[in-house]
Design a protein around this motif. Structure first.
Motif, short mmCIF file in Angstrom:
data_model
loop_
_atom_site.label_atom_id
_atom_site.label_comp_id
_atom_site.label_asym_id
_atom_site.label_seq_id
_atom_site.Cartn_x
_atom_site.Cartn_y
_atom_site.Cartn_z
N ALA A 1 0.87 -1.18 0.00
CA ALA A 1 0.00 0.00 0.00
C ALA A 1 0.90 1.23 0.00
CB ALA A 1 -0.87 -0.01 1.25
N LEU A 2 0.61 2.18 -0.87
CA LEU A 2 1.39 3.42 -0.98
C LEU A 2 0.57 4.54 -0.34
CD1 LEU A 2 2.52 3.10 -4.70
CD2 LEU A 2 3.79 2.42 -2.65
N VAL A 3 1.11 5.12 0.72
CA VAL A 3 0.39 6.12 1.49
C VAL A 3 1.27 7.35 1.65
CG1 VAL A 3 -0.76 6.62 3.69
CG2 VAL A 3 -0.82 4.28 2.74
N VAL A 4 0.73 8.52 1.31
CA VAL A 4 1.48 9.77 1.46
C VAL A 4 0.95 10.50 2.70
CG1 VAL A 4 0.02 11.08 -0.14
CG2 VAL A 4 2.35 11.82 0.25
N LEU A 5 1.86 11.11 3.45
CA LEU A 5 1.52 11.83 4.68
C LEU A 5 1.66 13.33 4.43
CD1 LEU A 5 3.61 9.61 7.13
CD2 LEU A 5 1.20 9.35 6.52
N LEU A 6 0.56 14.07 4.60
CA LEU A 6 0.56 15.50 4.26
C LEU A 6 -0.26 16.31 5.26
CD1 LEU A 6 -0.23 15.20 0.42
CD2 LEU A 6 1.99 15.70 1.45
N TYR A 7 -0.14 17.62 5.16
CA TYR A 7 -1.05 18.53 5.85
C TYR A 7 -2.35 18.60 5.06
CZ TYR A 7 3.04 20.09 8.49
OH TYR A 7 4.15 20.14 9.29
N ASP A 8 -3.42 18.99 5.73
CA ASP A 8 -4.74 19.06 5.07
C ASP A 8 -4.72 19.95 3.82
OD1 ASP A 8 -6.35 17.45 6.92
OD2 ASP A 8 -5.85 19.00 8.36
N SER A 9 -4.04 21.08 3.89
CA SER A 9 -4.04 22.03 2.78
C SER A 9 -3.27 21.53 1.56
CB SER A 9 -3.44 23.37 3.24
OG SER A 9 -2.08 23.18 3.60
N VAL B 1 -0.72 7.12 -5.66
CA VAL B 1 -0.68 6.46 -4.35
C VAL B 1 -2.06 5.88 -4.06
CG1 VAL B 1 1.17 7.96 -3.50
CG2 VAL B 1 -1.23 8.61 -3.10
N ASP B 2 -2.12 5.03 -3.04
CA ASP B 2 -3.39 4.41 -2.67
C ASP B 2 -4.22 5.30 -1.76
OD1 ASP B 2 -2.96 1.79 -3.97
OD2 ASP B 2 -1.29 1.68 -2.57
N ALA B 3 -3.52 6.08 -0.92
CA ALA B 3 -4.24 6.89 0.07
C ALA B 3 -3.35 8.03 0.54
CB ALA B 3 -4.64 6.02 1.27
N VAL B 4 -4.01 9.05 1.09
CA VAL B 4 -3.30 10.14 1.76
C VAL B 4 -3.85 10.22 3.18
CG1 VAL B 4 -4.92 11.91 0.90
CG2 VAL B 4 -2.67 12.59 1.72
N VAL B 5 -2.95 10.42 4.14
CA VAL B 5 -3.35 10.66 5.52
C VAL B 5 -2.95 12.08 5.87
CG1 VAL B 5 -3.08 9.96 7.93
CG2 VAL B 5 -3.06 8.23 6.14
N THR B 6 -3.90 12.82 6.42
CA THR B 6 -3.65 14.18 6.90
C THR B 6 -4.05 14.23 8.37
OG1 THR B 6 -5.85 15.04 6.39
CG2 THR B 6 -4.20 15.11 4.60
N PRO B 7 -3.71 15.29 9.07
CA PRO B 7 -4.11 15.38 10.48
C PRO B 7 -5.62 15.26 10.71
CG PRO B 7 -2.38 16.96 10.05
CD PRO B 7 -2.79 16.38 8.71
N SER B 8 -6.42 15.63 9.72
CA SER B 8 -7.88 15.56 9.93
C SER B 8 -8.52 14.29 9.38
CB SER B 8 -8.56 16.78 9.33
OG SER B 8 -8.50 16.72 7.92
#
Length: 193
Positions: A155-163, A178-185
């Motif tokens: 699984a390819l997941v990028v970690l970013l800020y919401d903006s 990528v498969d998904a993005v995770v942000t703080p929200s």
């Protein structure tokens, strides 16, 4: 142009914002089914104003997950080593580039990433199609190409800020979504789990 704008916004963030975002990011990421069932996760140590990853690395390590971290090679490719806690990191200055925190122990080779169930990717933005905009050094493009050659499908997941979840980023022929993005929200999927 977009890279510069995104970096300028990040560089204005306070240490408190970066720390709080890292805590929230870890909580959201740990809800991902792919991370809950992963035995090996390839990750990275955030630097400067990147969304913080140490809380997530420590949580994964505490769960017994094998965490692999990159070490930058002279040609911008990545070698890998195991994370066993914050004490297993060394601050490494790479010429005129930023200092990185890398695994201090044994190097496992560039192909070690092909054993990962999940690869957490740094980035500056991701768009509605799941296309990731990196810093432009090409290190993670090589990682993604290596995974493809090995017929590995973590699984390819990028970690970013919401903006940093935007409508569209520039894309080159070798770019892969990528498969998904995770942000703080929260979390956004681009492909089914």
């Amino acid at each position: 142009m977009l890279r510069r704008e995104l970096l300028a916004v990040r560089n204005r963030l306070t240490a408190d914002v970066v720390r709080d975002a890292g805590t929230a990011l870890a909580e959201r990421a740990l809800e991902l089914p792919e991370l809950r069932r992963a035995r090996t996760v390839a990750a990275y140590v955030s630097v400067e104003s990147e969304p913080g990853t140490l809380a997530l690395l420590d949580a994964l390590h505490a769960r017994g997950v094998r965490v692999l971290l990159p070490a930058l090679l002279p040609d911008n490719d990545l070698d890998w080593g195991a994370y066993t806690g914050e004490g297993s990191l060394a601050r490494v200055q790479h010429g005129g580039k930023m200092a990185l925190f890398e695994p201090a122990g044994e190097r496992l080779g560039p192909d070690a990433v092909t054993s990962a169930d999940v690869v957490l990717l740094p980035g500056l933005a991701v768009d509605a199609r799941g296309m990731r905009l990196g810093r432009g050094g090409g290190s993670y493009d090589r990682v993604l190409a290596r995974l493809e050659r090995a017929d590995a499908h973590p699984a390819l997941v990028v970690l970013l800020y919401d903006s940093e979840v935007v409508e569209r980023v520039p894309e080159e022929a070798h770019d892969r979504p990528v498969d998904a993005v995770v942000t703080p929200s929260g979390l956004r999927r681009f492909k089914a789990a």
